[in-house]
Design a protein around this motif. Structure first.
Motif, PDB file in Angstrom:
ATOM      1  N   PRO A 118      28.687  41.264  35.741  1.00 49.69           N
ATOM      2  CA  PRO A 118      29.435  40.979  34.400  1.00 49.69           C
ATOM      3  C   PRO A 118      29.804  39.623  33.925  1.00 49.69           C
ATOM      4  N   SER A 119      29.103  38.510  34.467  1.00 47.99           N
ATOM      5  CA  SER A 119      29.472  37.388  34.136  1.00 47.99           C
ATOM      6  C   SER A 119      31.122  37.086  34.296  1.00 47.99           C
ATOM      7  N   MET A 120      31.647  37.515  35.465  1.00 45.38           N
ATOM      8  CA  MET A 120      32.902  37.718  35.549  1.00 45.38           C
ATOM      9  C   MET A 120      33.470  36.451  36.352  1.00 45.38           C
ATOM     10  N   THR A 121      34.509  35.813  36.005  1.00 45.97           N
ATOM     11  CA  THR A 121      35.130  34.519  36.484  1.00 45.97           C
ATOM     12  C   THR A 121      35.501  34.918  38.105  1.00 45.97           C
ATOM     13  N   VAL A 122      35.354  34.055  39.162  1.00 41.97           N
ATOM     14  CA  VAL A 122      35.790  34.310  40.348  1.00 41.97           C
ATOM     15  C   VAL A 122      37.146  33.744  40.427  1.00 41.97           C
ATOM     16  N   THR A 123      38.093  34.551  40.757  1.00 43.53           N
ATOM     17  CA  THR A 123      39.555  34.195  41.109  1.00 43.53           C
ATOM     18  C   THR A 123      40.010  34.668  42.338  1.00 43.53           C
ATOM     19  N   GLU A 124      40.965  33.810  42.912  1.00 47.80           N
ATOM     20  CA  GLU A 124      41.548  34.471  44.295  1.00 47.80           C
ATOM     21  C   GLU A 124      42.633  35.937  44.043  1.00 47.80           C
ATOM     22  N   GLU A 125      42.802  35.959  43.087  1.00 49.24           N
ATOM     23  CA  GLU A 125      43.727  37.353  42.557  1.00 49.24           C
ATOM     24  C   GLU A 125      42.865  38.513  42.658  1.00 49.24           C
ATOM     25  N   ARG A 126      41.759  38.247  41.892  1.00 52.55           N
ATOM     26  CA  ARG A 126      40.610  39.384  41.701  1.00 52.55           C
ATOM     27  C   ARG A 126      40.271  39.733  43.175  1.00 52.55           C
ATOM     28  N   ALA A 127      39.893  38.570  44.038  1.00 49.45           N
ATOM     29  CA  ALA A 127      39.266  38.771  45.327  1.00 49.45           C
ATOM     30  C   ALA A 127      39.985  39.529  46.233  1.00 49.45           C
ATOM     31  N   LYS A 128      41.276  39.826  45.930  1.00 52.27           N
ATOM     32  CA  LYS A 128      42.194  40.510  46.840  1.00 52.27           C
ATOM     33  C   LYS A 128      41.680  42.236  46.928  1.00 52.27           C
ATOM     34  N   VAL A 129      41.149  42.328  45.570  1.00 63.90           N
ATOM     35  CA  VAL A 129      40.993  43.714  45.147  1.00 63.90           C
ATOM     36  C   VAL A 129      39.343  44.112  45.165  1.00 63.90           C
TER      37      VAL A 129
END
Length: 281
Positions: free
Chosen positions: A108-119
């Motif tokens: 998805p060309s999706m930005t890596v973030t710590e918040e998303r990495a939790k899910v």
């Protein structure tokens, strides 16, 4: 008053992201695991991709999926020996679609973030995309401090939205749109004076023939991007990590990035604070 409005907007963004992640977590209980063997057995890989963001993923004049991410997804399906079936994703639905089992994985060309990495479980980064301000030629925007003088558009639910709220002065008038395409169109149609988002918005503007009216103002932040699988899909994660590693080494991803984005692919990190790319931590 402006400070209060700014705090309220920031609170809404944080609350919205929290609700999205909570919903995604709930969906996770009904999602089906995906492994290379399972995908091969069914003969189809259901892949979440963008369909409105040139040049990452979009529908061409012939009604076909096209773009950098589309070619990457097709390469993955070919290596799996299956047909690629593309599912449209947006900033709002991509995480629920993944953890809910409606797609096997995301390209998805999706930005890596710590918040998303939790899910969700990120794969090793495969691309990057500078977060940039684009605006009317006459708009005097040289840095964050100038954003408050203008109406600024952004794609709601994307990684760009919290970046804009963080960097813009409290008095900035922000208008939010449902996806990248409508965000760019808002600039072209005069609904806003500038927009914050992908550096590749410039390619969309170029296709409209309006490059004399709009320009890139300045880079706001780096934007490291990665594919994603569900947490626990270790075999799929290992397969995709190997895919990224091999095609970084052989130059395939560099060539595709140059073809579609028009610049050299950056040297991407294999470790990031707060994000586990191995699935084993």
């Amino acid at each position: 008053m402006f400070d209060s409005a700014f705090k309220s907007a920031r609170s809404k963004i944080i609350s919205g992201l929290t609700l999205t992640l909570m919903a995604a977590t709930c969906f996770a209980s009904v999602g089906q695991a995906a492994s290379p063997a399972e995908i091969k057995a069914k003969g189809t890989a259901v892949i979440g991709v963008q369909m409105d963001q040139v040049p990452w993923g979009y529908i061409n004049e012939s009604g076909k999926n096209e773009g950098f991410d589309i070619e990457v997804a097709k390469m993955i399906a070919e290596e799996l020996g299956v047909e690629a079936k593309f599912e449209r994703i947006t900033g709002q639905n991509r995480i629920p679609l993944l953890v809910g089992g409606m797609v096997d994985f995301l390209v998805p060309s999706m930005t890596v973030t710590e918040e998303r990495a939790k899910v969700i479980q990120y794969v090793l980064p495969y691309s990057s995309n500078d977060i940039t301000v684009w605006g009317k030629k006459g708009a005097q925007i040289a840095g964050d401090q100038d954003l408050g003088k203008y109406v600024i558009g952004v794609n709601r639910g994307s990684a760009f939205e919290p970046v804009l709220v963080k960097h813009a002065p409290p008095n900035t008038q922000i208008k939010r749109f449902d996806d990248d395409a409508t965000t760019v169109q808002a600039l072209l149609s005069g609904q806003v004076d500038a927009i914050l988002g992908s550096v590749t918005y410039g390619l969309v503007i170029e296709k409209t023939g309006k490059t004399a009216e709009f320009e890139r103002k300045y880079k706001v932040a780096d934007n490291i991007q990665a594919m994603a699988v569900r947490k626990g899909d270790q075999e799929m994660l290992d397969f995709l990590n190997d895919f990224v590693t091999r095609h970084t080494a052989d130059g395939s991803l560099d060539a595709l990035y140059k073809k579609w984005i028009g610049s050299e692919r950056a040297k991407l990190p294999t470790t990031m604070t707060g994000v586990d790319f191995t699935g084993k931590q």
